[in-house]
Structures are given as structure tokens and as C-alpha cells.
Design an enzyme around this catalytic site. Sequence first.
Site, short mmCIF file in Angstrom:
data_model
loop_
_atom_site.label_atom_id
_atom_site.label_comp_id
_atom_site.label_asym_id
_atom_site.label_seq_id
_atom_site.Cartn_x
_atom_site.Cartn_y
_atom_site.Cartn_z
N GLN A 1 0.83 -1.22 0.00
CA GLN A 1 0.00 0.00 0.00
C GLN A 1 0.86 1.27 0.00
OE1 GLN A 1 -3.06 -0.66 -0.47
NE2 GLN A 1 -3.91 1.41 -0.44
N GLY B 1 2.30 1.76 -3.35
CA GLY B 1 1.32 1.99 -4.42
C GLY B 1 1.60 1.07 -5.61
N GLU C 1 -5.15 -20.77 12.78
CA GLU C 1 -6.29 -21.34 13.53
C GLU C 1 -5.79 -22.44 14.47
OE1 GLU C 1 -6.19 -20.64 10.33
OE2 GLU C 1 -7.90 -19.32 9.95
N GLU D 1 3.33 -25.50 8.89
CA GLU D 1 3.69 -25.88 10.27
C GLU D 1 2.59 -25.51 11.27
OE1 GLU D 1 7.71 -25.82 11.47
OE2 GLU D 1 8.47 -25.94 9.43
N1 CAA Z 1 4.42 -32.18 22.04
C1 CAA Z 1 4.36 -33.47 22.48
N2 CAA Z 1 3.21 -34.20 22.45
C2 CAA Z 1 2.11 -33.59 21.94
C3 CAA Z 1 2.11 -32.27 21.46
C4 CAA Z 1 3.33 -31.56 21.53
N3 CAA Z 1 3.41 -30.28 21.09
N4 CAA Z 1 0.87 -31.95 21.03
C5 CAA Z 1 0.10 -33.04 21.22
N5 CAA Z 1 0.87 -34.03 21.78
C6 CAA Z 1 0.42 -35.36 22.19
C7 CAA Z 1 -0.70 -35.26 23.22
O1 CAA Z 1 -0.15 -35.13 24.53
C8 CAA Z 1 -1.41 -36.56 23.01
O2 CAA Z 1 -0.70 -37.61 23.63
P1 CAA Z 1 -1.46 -38.73 24.57
O3 CAA Z 1 -2.57 -39.26 23.72
O4 CAA Z 1 -0.39 -39.70 24.88
O5 CAA Z 1 -1.96 -38.00 25.78
C9 CAA Z 1 -1.32 -36.81 21.51
O6 CAA Z 1 -0.17 -36.03 21.08
C10 CAA Z 1 -2.55 -36.36 20.74
O7 CAA Z 1 -2.77 -34.99 21.05
P2 CAA Z 1 -4.14 -34.24 20.75
O8 CAA Z 1 -5.27 -35.06 21.31
O9 CAA Z 1 -4.00 -32.83 21.17
O10 CAA Z 1 -4.22 -34.39 19.15
P3 CAA Z 1 -5.24 -33.74 18.11
O11 CAA Z 1 -5.59 -34.76 17.10
O12 CAA Z 1 -6.33 -33.03 18.81
O13 CAA Z 1 -4.31 -32.70 17.29
C11 CAA Z 1 -3.06 -30.75 16.84
C12 CAA Z 1 -3.44 -31.85 17.83
C13 CAA Z 1 -2.29 -29.74 17.68
C14 CAA Z 1 -4.22 -30.07 16.18
C15 CAA Z 1 -2.11 -31.37 15.78
O14 CAA Z 1 -2.81 -32.29 14.95
C16 CAA Z 1 -1.47 -30.32 14.89
O15 CAA Z 1 -0.48 -29.69 15.31
N6 CAA Z 1 -1.98 -30.11 13.65
C17 CAA Z 1 -1.30 -29.25 12.68
C18 CAA Z 1 -0.34 -30.06 11.88
C19 CAA Z 1 0.73 -29.25 11.24
O16 CAA Z 1 1.28 -28.33 11.82
N7 CAA Z 1 1.10 -29.62 10.01
C20 CAA Z 1 2.15 -29.01 9.32
C21 CAA Z 1 3.02 -30.08 8.69
S1 CAA Z 1 4.67 -29.66 8.28
C22 CAA Z 1 4.57 -28.50 7.06
O17 CAA Z 1 3.93 -27.55 7.21
C23 CAA Z 1 5.26 -28.69 5.76
C24 CAA Z 1 6.66 -28.34 5.74
O18 CAA Z 1 7.43 -29.12 5.18
C25 CAA Z 1 7.18 -27.08 6.27
#
Ligand code: CAA
Length: 396
Positions: free
Chosen positions: A351, A354, A382, A378
Site C-alpha cells: 500500500q 502503491g 487457527e 507448520e
Molecule cells: N508435544 C508433544 N506431544 C504432543 C504435542 C506436543 N506439542 N501436542 C500433542 N501431543 C500429544 C498429546 O499429549 C497426546 O498424547 P497422549 O494421547 O499420549 O496423551 C497426543 O499427542 C494427541 O494430542 P491431541 O489429542 O492434542 O491431538 P489432536 O488430534 O487433537 O491434534 C493438533 C493436535 C495440535 C491439532 C495437531 O494435529 C497439529 O499440530 N496439527 C497441525 C499439523 C501441522 O502443523 N502440520 C504441518 C506439517 S509440516 C509442514 O507444514 C510442511 C513443511 O514441510 C514445512
Amino acid sequence: MATQTGLGSMSLDLSAEHEELRRAVRDFARKEIVPVAAHFDETGEFPYEIVKKMGTMGLMGIEVPEQYGGAGMDTLAYVLTMEEIAKADAATSTIVSVNNSLVCHGLLKFGTEEQKEKYLRAIASGEKIGAYSLTEPMSGSDAGSMRSRAVLSEDGKSYVINGRKSWVTSGPVADIIVLFTMTEPEKKHHGISAFIIETDKPGFTPGKVEPKLGIRASATSELIFEDYRCPVENMLGKPGQGFKIAMTVLDAGRIGIAAQALGIAEAAYEASVSYARTREAFGAPIGTFQMIQAKIADMKTRIEASRLLIYNAALAKERAKTTDARYTTEASMAKLFASETAMFCAHAAVQIHGGMGYSKEMPIERYFRDAKITEIYEGTSEIQRMVIARNELGLR
Ligand code: CAA
């Protein structure tokens, strides 16, 4: 100039070693990356030569101990490097980030001694390129819902892997990939395991290369596994530990993306200040107009706030090296705020400039396209908000 800010009792003054590293990376980025960034953005070619040079400077394994071929520095060194490289070219910093945090950090934390000797050394020294593969066509934010499978062979010597992964940074050029796939689907998160994949073996092909809006020089592709045989000794961590490894590694990765976002924001800001001082309208530099001043003030304030959140997360990660504590919230807050700052600053920069901001004659439109990915990969903004809120509320 040293950063004169402290967080609580922690000093954020940069040490002489950090200052020296920052100067060296900044000089390198200005001389070697800035002049060719537009070319690589336009062609989408992978900058092999630059990556090789960064390897010799120790930038591909900054936190990896020297005994495994790394630079043996700390998280702050990684953050400063990411910021300086991203300021020159975000795509190049993406390659640095994946190699350092998503691959080296995972191998260092969860690898066996043999795995570290065989794979970490090659990747940390920049001799080989690493990638991290979690996402699938039907499993992005909901990373635990993957469909790819690894089945133990009858002789118990290897896992046979089948399936399709997507959005893998450095996927088409990687030598080594840390892959997350289901070994026991009925156990959901606890049925995911991690494997170290050598890409020159039968059964592996990089699929479609993504034509992207930004960070175009960082190659991104699908990965296709068809009866790929991975030796059992290439499992990273234990069976079923994969989701934990993926999340732990992403905590480190998100600090790197936050620093990348900071670099993009600073590049957009510095260009804007310079333009506001020199471009004239209605007989005066546009920087004398209050509507431009408001943008400059908001950009600067958000940049400095991002820096504090990033340094805070870097310090938390550094402490975790001895305590093993999690720094999930600090990493997510840094990534969330810095990535939205990058987008805010890139938008304001277009902006302020321009028509010139919209033209490929200047790098401003590239900052705008590159900034957007930091709010997506990563973990989207959200997901970061969800992670922060769940941790604060004690929810799972
Ligand atoms: N560290 C360690 N353990 C973790 C953790 C963390 N940060 N977050 C969750 N966990 C563990 C939990 O403690 C749990 O363990 P237990 O079952 O033993 O208690 C288990 O993992 C499951 O956790 P949730 O129930 O919280 O899992 P969820 O299904 O609700 O999802 C989420 C959690 C945070 C949404 C996760 O799915 C997430 O981060 N999603 C986004 C994925 C992402 O960032 N993708 C990017 C991929 S890489 C990329 O971008 C490409 C590239 O090459 C750059």
C-alpha cells in the site's frame, strides 16, 4: 547493535558470538542471495549452490553438536540465522528451516547413535538435503488422521510402506525424509510411527511438484510410496511414538517459521521506511503524511513485539534442552503473532509503495506472496490459536 531488552530475569543482549554470526549471515545473504532472489522466485528453480554454501557455513545444522557435523550453536543462533536469510529471501530460509528444525532436531532428539552417525551428520553438514513428511491429501490440520500405512514384513526385517503424502517442503530434492505413517491404525495417534527414508531406493517417487503463490524456490511436492521397504532399524523412536515425535519437532519448527516471518516483516518494513522518506506527493515526502506514519508505527511495533515472543520461545526451547519441558505455547504464540505481523507488514508495504508495490520491478510483491505461507504451514493460525487456548484452559 545489541538488543537492549530483557524478559523477566532473562537478558536478551546478544553475545559477541551471536552478533558475529548475525553479521556473517547478513553479509552472506546480501551478497549471495539478494541479487538472485527474484530469479529463483520467477523460475522456481531450487538454489542448490546457495544451499551448498550455507552448508559449508554450518547453517544447515546450526544446533547440531560439532561431533555430528553441525555448528554446535543454540536456538537463538538458529533464530538469528532464519531472520537474516528470510529478510533476503523467504524461500531460501524455508529450506534452512526444514533441514534444521524438522529434520536435524528430530534425529538429534529421537535418533539412535547409528542413525545420528549415518544420517544426522550428512544432513547437518549440508552434504545431504532433508525433508519432513506428515501431511497427506486428506490429513492436514488433523494430522492424526493419516491413511498411509507401514506393515511389518513377514521376515520382520523391514516395514513395507504404501501411500501418498503431500505438501512436503524439499520433497523433490531430498536425500533423506523423516516420514510419519500408520503402523497400527486402530490405535489412532498411538499407532503412528516415524521412519527415516532414503529416497534413492525402489518404491519411492516424488509426485506432483506444487506450483505455489510464494516461496517458489523451495521445492514442494507430493511423495508416493509403493511397496517401499524401510529397514526396521530406520524407525525413528519407538513403534507408535510417531505422533509425539511429529508434534515435538513441530514445536521447534514453529519457532523457525516465526523467525522467518520476522525476516519478511523487516524486509517489508525497511523498504517502506526508505520509500516513505524519498517518494514525494503533494510537494512532500509521503512519510510526512499521518496515514503513512500510522502504518510505519504499527509495522515497527508489531515487529518488535514479534521479536520478543520469538526470543522468549527460543529461550524456552534452550531451557528445555536440560529440563525436557515442553515449550508448545511459547512456540505457537511466536508463530501466530509473527506470521500475522509478516502479512500485516507486507500488506502495508504494498500500500505504501502503491503501483510500485504491485510491480515485479521491486521485491515488495514477493514479500506479500511469501508472507502468506507463514500463516499456513507448520500449523495454520487457527491451529496455533487452538493449541494456545487448549493449553491455557487445560483441555486436550
Ligand atoms: N508435544 C508433544 N506431544 C504432543 C504435542 C506436543 N506439542 N501436542 C500433542 N501431543 C500429544 C498429546 O499429549 C497426546 O498424547 P497422549 O494421547 O499420549 O496423551 C497426543 O499427542 C494427541 O494430542 P491431541 O489429542 O492434542 O491431538 P489432536 O488430534 O487433537 O491434534 C493438533 C493436535 C495440535 C491439532 C495437531 O494435529 C497439529 O499440530 N496439527 C497441525 C499439523 C501441522 O502443523 N502440520 C504441518 C506439517 S509440516 C509442514 O507444514 C510442511 C513443511 O514441510 C514445512
